[in-house]
Motif scaffolding. Structure first.
Motif, PDB file in Angstrom:
ATOM      1  N   ALA A   1       0.818  -1.239  -0.049  1.00  0.00           N
ATOM      2  CA  ALA A   1       0.040  -0.048   0.024  1.00  0.00           C
ATOM      3  C   ALA A   1       1.027   1.401   0.110  1.00  0.00           C
ATOM      4  CB  ALA A   1      -0.820  -0.006   1.294  1.00  0.00           C
ATOM      5  N   GLY A   2       0.629   2.295  -0.603  1.00  0.00           N
ATOM      6  CA  GLY A   2       1.036   3.675  -0.628  1.00  0.00           C
ATOM      7  C   GLY A   2       1.274   4.318   0.694  1.00  0.00           C
ATOM      8  N   LEU A   3       2.387   4.955   1.049  1.00  0.00           N
ATOM      9  CA  LEU A   3       2.145   5.410   2.500  1.00  0.00           C
ATOM     10  C   LEU A   3       0.959   6.269   2.841  1.00  0.00           C
ATOM     11  CD1 LEU A   3       5.901   6.752   2.437  1.00  0.00           C
ATOM     12  CD2 LEU A   3       5.004   4.365   3.635  1.00  0.00           C
ATOM     13  N   HIS A   4       0.347   6.824   1.950  1.00  0.00           N
ATOM     14  CA  HIS A   4      -0.844   7.331   2.272  1.00  0.00           C
ATOM     15  C   HIS A   4      -2.412   6.815   1.948  1.00  0.00           C
ATOM     16  CE1 HIS A   4       1.293  11.526   2.745  1.00  0.00           C
ATOM     17  NE2 HIS A   4       2.001  10.872   1.581  1.00  0.00           N
ATOM     18  N   GLU A   5      -2.206   5.372   1.653  1.00  0.00           N
ATOM     19  CA  GLU A   5      -3.225   4.774   1.303  1.00  0.00           C
ATOM     20  C   GLU A   5      -3.914   4.235   2.563  1.00  0.00           C
ATOM     21  OE1 GLU A   5      -2.154   4.142  -3.315  1.00  0.00           O
ATOM     22  OE2 GLU A   5      -2.036   2.683  -1.970  1.00  0.00           O
ATOM     23  N   CYS A   6      -5.024   3.378   2.328  1.00  0.00           N
ATOM     24  CA  CYS A   6      -5.445   2.448   3.186  1.00  0.00           C
ATOM     25  C   CYS A   6      -5.868   3.178   4.725  1.00  0.00           C
ATOM     26  CB  CYS A   6      -4.617   1.194   3.573  1.00  0.00           C
ATOM     27  SG  CYS A   6      -4.513   0.286   1.994  1.00  0.00           S
TER      28      CYS A   6
END
Length: 295
Positions: free
Chosen positions: A61-66
């Motif tokens: 997951a991207g650092l800003h995702e989920c």
């Protein structure tokens, strides 16, 4: 427990994403949890694969995702998320054999240093061309005393004296850098485009003042360090000017220290003894354009 995997949850904090690998024997009991019961973050992101035959489950997951959150401290950027285990209700609602779990996950990144999923090596290429706003290179240009041991206390010179210039750059936290003086121009005002003006270094590092009959101006070779360049210029004034005050503006730049000097990145002096241009480092041909006055 004794039979638990050493690291049932492994986390890799990469440059722009987090990779979470979960061993399905999450509690070390030998009983594998179901992949469909695992999710990442408050947004309940699903794993890359839910293959029931695999012994581990991987989330990317991207650092800003989920639904991750960001906390900023004086030194770090901290991204926080969680691995969630939410077992589906059992077929027999009277008894349960496992309990839900939440594993907190944090990725810490230094605010003022280089972060990469690759090992940081002196030759790591991307950092050469990408400098963040907080990592602007501090250049310096100083008048030094005659033996280069300290900065000169006075900026007053008599004609016949020699100006000792030392250009430098603070290359801390960067790949090794080599400093060059691209140009230097003298003017009667702080405006470097004003007239009259005299460019004594020009054409991407040619110390053209050294070609004049009454001048001994030269770059000092060898350098004391790759990120420092020293040069001398015979004192001068503008003809017909009564103020006896000049302003000097220089354009400094750097290239990676392991990049060979070239016609655009060089420090060339004119040798009256050989009647040739000579570089502080690099092959002699990089200075040939100084004679043509076009580099």
């Amino acid at each position: 427990q004794a039979m638990a995997p050493l690291h049932p949850v492994a986390v890799q904090c990469q440059e722009a994403q987090v990779v979470v690998t979960v061993h399905r024997d999450l509690f070390g009991t030998g009983r594998l949890v179901r992949a469909v019961d695992l999710s990442l973050g408050s947004a309940s992101c699903l794993p890359l694969s839910q293959n029931p035959t695999e012994s581990s489950v991987t989330f990317v997951a991207g650092l800003h995702e989920c639904g991750s959150t960001l906390r900023v401290t004086s030194d770090s950027l901290i991204y926080t998320t969680s691995l969630n285990y939410s077992p589906a209700p059992p077929g027999n609602p009277v008894v349960i054999r496992t309990s839900p779990a939440v594993v907190p996950i944090e990725c810490h990144y230094p605010r003022r240093n280089n972060v990469s999923s690759n090992g940081v090596k002196p030759t790591w290429a991307p950092f050469r061309s990408t400098l963040s706003l907080e990592e602007k290179l501090p250049f310096s240009l100083r008048l030094m005393n005659d033996d280069w041991s300290a900065e000169r206390a006075s900026t007053v010179f008599q004609l016949g004296e020699v100006l000792h210039f030392q250009a430098g750059v603070n290359a801390e936290n960067h790949v090794p850098l080599r400093l060059f003086v691209d140009s230097c121009v003298a003017t009667l005002t702080v405006d470097r485009t004003s007239s009259p003006q005299y460019a004594f270094i020009d054409f991407n590092g040619c110390l053209v003042d050294g070609q004049l009959d009454d001048a001994t101006s030269t770059f000092i070779s060898p350098r004391p360090r790759q990120d420092v360049l020293q040069f001398t210029v015979d004192a001068f004034k503008f003809s017909g000017d009564s103020s006896n005050l000049i302003y000097i503006t220089c354009h400094l730049k750097v290239s990676p220290a392991d990049q060979a000097p070239d016609p655009l990145n060089k420090a060339c002096s004119f040798s009256k003894a050989s009647n040739l241009w000579a570089p502080v480092e690099g092959t002699w041909d990089i200075c040939s354009c100084c004679e043509m006055r076009s580099c």
